[in-house]
Design an enzyme around this catalytic site. Structure first.
Site, PDB file in Angstrom:
ATOM      1  N   CYS A  81       0.839  -1.201   0.000  1.00 28.19           N
ATOM      2  CA  CYS A  81       0.000   0.000   0.000  1.00 28.19           C
ATOM      3  C   CYS A  81       0.879   1.258   0.000  1.00 28.19           C
ATOM      4  O   CYS A  81       1.560   1.529  -0.979  1.00 28.19           O
ATOM      5  CB  CYS A  81      -0.978  -0.027   1.172  1.00 28.19           C
ATOM      6  SG  CYS A  81      -2.357   1.129   0.980  1.00 28.19           S
ATOM      7  N   HIS A 175      -3.625  -5.330   0.624  1.00 29.83           N
ATOM      8  CA  HIS A 175      -3.099  -5.772   1.921  1.00 29.83           C
ATOM      9  C   HIS A 175      -3.100  -7.300   2.006  1.00 29.83           C
ATOM     10  O   HIS A 175      -4.127  -7.902   2.338  1.00 29.83           O
ATOM     11  CB  HIS A 175      -3.927  -5.174   3.065  1.00 29.83           C
ATOM     12  CG  HIS A 175      -3.727  -3.711   3.242  1.00 29.83           C
ATOM     13  ND1 HIS A 175      -2.709  -3.189   4.011  1.00 29.83           N
ATOM     14  CD2 HIS A 175      -4.389  -2.650   2.709  1.00 29.83           C
ATOM     15  CE1 HIS A 175      -2.762  -1.863   3.966  1.00 29.83           C
ATOM     16  NE2 HIS A 175      -3.772  -1.513   3.185  1.00 29.83           N
ATOM     17  N   GLU A 177      -1.787  -9.047   4.265  1.00 33.57           N
ATOM     18  CA  GLU A 177      -1.751  -9.485   5.663  1.00 33.57           C
ATOM     19  C   GLU A 177      -3.134  -9.711   6.263  1.00 33.57           C
ATOM     20  O   GLU A 177      -3.258 -10.379   7.296  1.00 33.57           O
ATOM     21  CB  GLU A 177      -0.978  -8.475   6.519  1.00 33.57           C
ATOM     22  CG  GLU A 177      -1.627  -7.127   6.704  1.00 33.57           C
ATOM     23  CD  GLU A 177      -1.332  -6.118   5.608  1.00 33.57           C
ATOM     24  OE1 GLU A 177      -1.433  -4.911   5.878  1.00 33.57           O
ATOM     25  OE2 GLU A 177      -1.002  -6.540   4.475  1.00 33.57           O
ATOM     26  N   SER A 229       0.134 -12.754  38.026  1.00 28.51           N
ATOM     27  CA  SER A 229      -1.260 -12.314  38.042  1.00 28.51           C
ATOM     28  C   SER A 229      -2.243 -13.452  37.854  1.00 28.51           C
ATOM     29  O   SER A 229      -3.425 -13.306  38.153  1.00 28.51           O
ATOM     30  CB  SER A 229      -1.483 -11.278  36.935  1.00 28.51           C
ATOM     31  OG  SER A 229      -1.404 -11.906  35.658  1.00 28.51           O
ATOM     32  N   VAL A 232      -2.268 -15.324  31.318  1.00 31.31           N
ATOM     33  CA  VAL A 232      -1.440 -16.170  30.457  1.00 31.31           C
ATOM     34  C   VAL A 232       0.006 -15.677  30.408  1.00 31.31           C
ATOM     35  O   VAL A 232       0.950 -16.455  30.578  1.00 31.31           O
ATOM     36  CB  VAL A 232      -2.027 -16.229  29.027  1.00 31.31           C
ATOM     37  CG1 VAL A 232      -1.118 -17.052  28.114  1.00 31.31           C
ATOM     38  CG2 VAL A 232      -3.428 -16.824  29.054  1.00 31.31           C
ATOM     39  N   ASP A 233       0.209 -14.378  30.193  1.00 28.75           N
ATOM     40  CA  ASP A 233       1.557 -13.865  29.959  1.00 28.75           C
ATOM     41  C   ASP A 233       2.464 -14.022  31.173  1.00 28.75           C
ATOM     42  O   ASP A 233       3.582 -14.540  31.068  1.00 28.75           O
ATOM     43  CB  ASP A 233       1.494 -12.393  29.534  1.00 28.75           C
ATOM     44  CG  ASP A 233       0.681 -12.187  28.277  1.00 28.75           C
ATOM     45  OD1 ASP A 233       0.541 -13.153  27.502  1.00 28.75           O
ATOM     46  OD2 ASP A 233       0.169 -11.077  28.064  1.00 28.75           O
TER      47      ASP A 233
END
EC number: 6.3.5.2
Length: 519
Positions: A81, A175, A177, A229, A232-233
């Site tokens: 683009c 695009h 993606e 916490s 997940v992270d």
């Protein structure tokens, strides 16, 4: 050493999608602002470079330019683009304002070229290969640079893609993606593997061993502290660091009173009992709720919750001797958001709970073992480390927790009602096989009362809103079309099992215009 693709970001809303698509082809890549230094680009040593799209027009005085070194390195370049327009303008072509702007679906016809070889959606009636693509542009190339040929076109855009096969420079006005470009993944795969000759050397088993080696080399015999916490992270970061250095890791789990039902218990069981991680449990629920009294503004609630966490974390860290490192579950999208490329031009939507909350007074070195990974890669890593699937594929939960799922002031009564409603919602989604079909699902407490009838009596009780969305990237999202029978069952259970709730509503707003969270 991995083959690496460098993506230069010109401010596209889809820039991180490019990076995700490249990673999905088993090739390592990084996304950086377009104005990085020539020295950085040289030292990165990419096997190929991708120029993202962006909101700018090539005609403005301050239009972003492609660093000249990109065209001098001798590696393949793909402009997308705006990236194609900038490439064309800087290499001797011309760009114009398009008389017909293209936003959305378009059909392109392609010419024989290496980039599109054997890639098509169909053959049209004239025997030409056709691609279904997603366009989003107001300018277009109207004269190709020397050495380039047109490799895709339609009536509105005669140069919808271009190629200089000798220098391996390519530009596409669409695009690849986004999922709306049906063959987009195949086009990017062709570019990175066949044209850039990148290897298939980005995979999780190898990454685990590399990451463990890097952590051991950096940390040595020092102690590391991490705020766990239950999300997940931070969970995957804790498991990875513990695999690398064992008891040198100390985790602090702060129960702020804003967690999901049984979340504290489940987290402690997983890490302290099952994985033998050293976890310090701090029950600060009363302290958080006291500090939140009278606060109704969402941003002020976020800041208050963040400030309290930092203070408690500092107090606990001070009790641990010889801690030299602070570990965080920062992931690659956090890094991208704070890099300052497209964010310079964007307004604050919500403050991010993982950015800007580092307690600098601790004077600790920072360890972020997940900062190279996207969320799907973090989940893959979690499974490779042996974490329970239910934890690894748990839906995202905001850092401020239920504090931003209770509209207005946070009260203990509200947290209890919301916790129960949310648990019923998630339980029924799991039982019906819908939990993993949705990207995020949760209940929201509305601090309003509505009239109802319970038996022979009039009721006047609170309202719960349910939210479930489906998305690939969380940048856009569609509300999940849950079966009516499932919604009815969830509603009946919430109203019948939770005293204080007499009405349940379902949020059918997409993103945009709505955000996924209510606050």
């Amino acid at each position: 050493m991995h083959s690496a693709i460098l993506i230069l970001d010109f401010g596209s809303q889809y820039a991180r999608l490019i990076a995700r698509r490249i990673r999905e082809t088993s090739v390592y890549c990084e996304l950086h602002p377009f104005d990085v230094s020539p020295q950085f680009i040289r030292e990165f040593s990419p096997v190929g470079i991708i120029l993202s799209g962006g909101p700018a027009s090539i005609f403005t005085n301050d239009a972003p330019r492609v660093p000249q070194i990109v065209f001098e390195l001798g590696v393949p370049v793909l402009g997308i683009c705006y990236g194609m327009q900038a490439m064309a303008a800087q290499l001797g072509g011309e760009v114009e304002n398009a008389q017909t702007r293209e936003f959305g679906y378009a059909e392109l016809l392609t010419e024989p070229c290496r980039l599109f070889q054997d890639i098509k959606d169909r053959i049209n009636s004239d025997g030409k290969p056709a691609l279904d693509v997603w366009m989003s542009h107001g300018d277009r190339v109207n004269k190709l640079p020397p050495g380039f040929t047109a490799i895709a076109f339609n009536a509105a855009t005669p140069f919808a893609a271009m190629a200089d096969e000798t220098r391996r420079f390519y530009g596409v006005q669409f695009h690849p993606e986004v999922t709306h470009t049906l063959q987009g993944k195949a086009i990017l795969d062709r570019f990175v593997h066949d044209i850039c000759d990148a290897g298939y050397d980005w995979n999780m088993p190898d990454y685990v061993e590399e990451a463990i080696g890097r952590i051991r080399a950096r940390v040595g015999g020092d102690k590391v502290i991490l705020g766990l916490s239950g999300g997940v992270d931070s969970s995957v970061a804790a498991a990875l660091i513990h695999r690398a250095i064992g008891d040198q890791l100390v985790c602090v789990f702060v129960d702020n009173g804003l967690l999901r039902l049984n979340e504290a218990k489940q987290t402690m069981e997983t890490f302290s009992r099952n994985l033998a991680v050293n976890v310090i449990y701090v029950d600060a629920s009363r302290q958080f709720l006291e500090q939140l009294k009278g606060i109704t503004d969402p941003e002020q609630k976020r800041r208050t919750i963040g400030r309290e966490f930092v203070e408690i974390f500092q107090q606990e860290a001070a009790k641990i001797e010889n801690v030299k490192w602070l570990a965080q579950g920062t992931i690659y999208p956090d890094v991208i958001e704070s890099a300052g490329s497209h964010t310079k031009k964007s307004g604050l939507i919500k403050s991010h709970h993982n950015v800007g909350g580092l307690p600098e007074t601790l004077r600790l070195k920072l360890l972020e073992p997940l900062r190279e990974l996207f969320k799907d890669e973090v989940r893959e890593l979690g499974l490779a480390l042996g974490l329970p699937r239910d934890l690894v594929f748990r839906h995202p939960f905001p850092g401020p927790g239920l504090g931003v799922r209770i509209l207005g002031e946070v009260k203990y009564e509200y947290t209890e009602l919301l916790r129960q409603a949310d648990a019923i919602f998630i339980e029924e989604l799991r039982n019906a096989g819908w939990y993993e079909k949705t990207s995020q699902a949760f209940a929201v407490f509305l601090p309003i009362k509505s009239v109802g009838v319970m038996g022979d009596n009039r009721s006047y009780e609170y309202v719960i809103a349910l939210r479930a969305v489906q998305t690939e990237d969380f940048m856009t999202a569609q509300w999940a079309e849950l079966p009516y029978t499932l919604l009815a069952r969830i509603s009946n259970r919430i109203i019948n099992e939770i005293r204080g709730i007499n009405r349940v509503v379902y949020d059918i707003s997409g993103k945009p215009p709505a955000t996924i969270e209510w606050e």
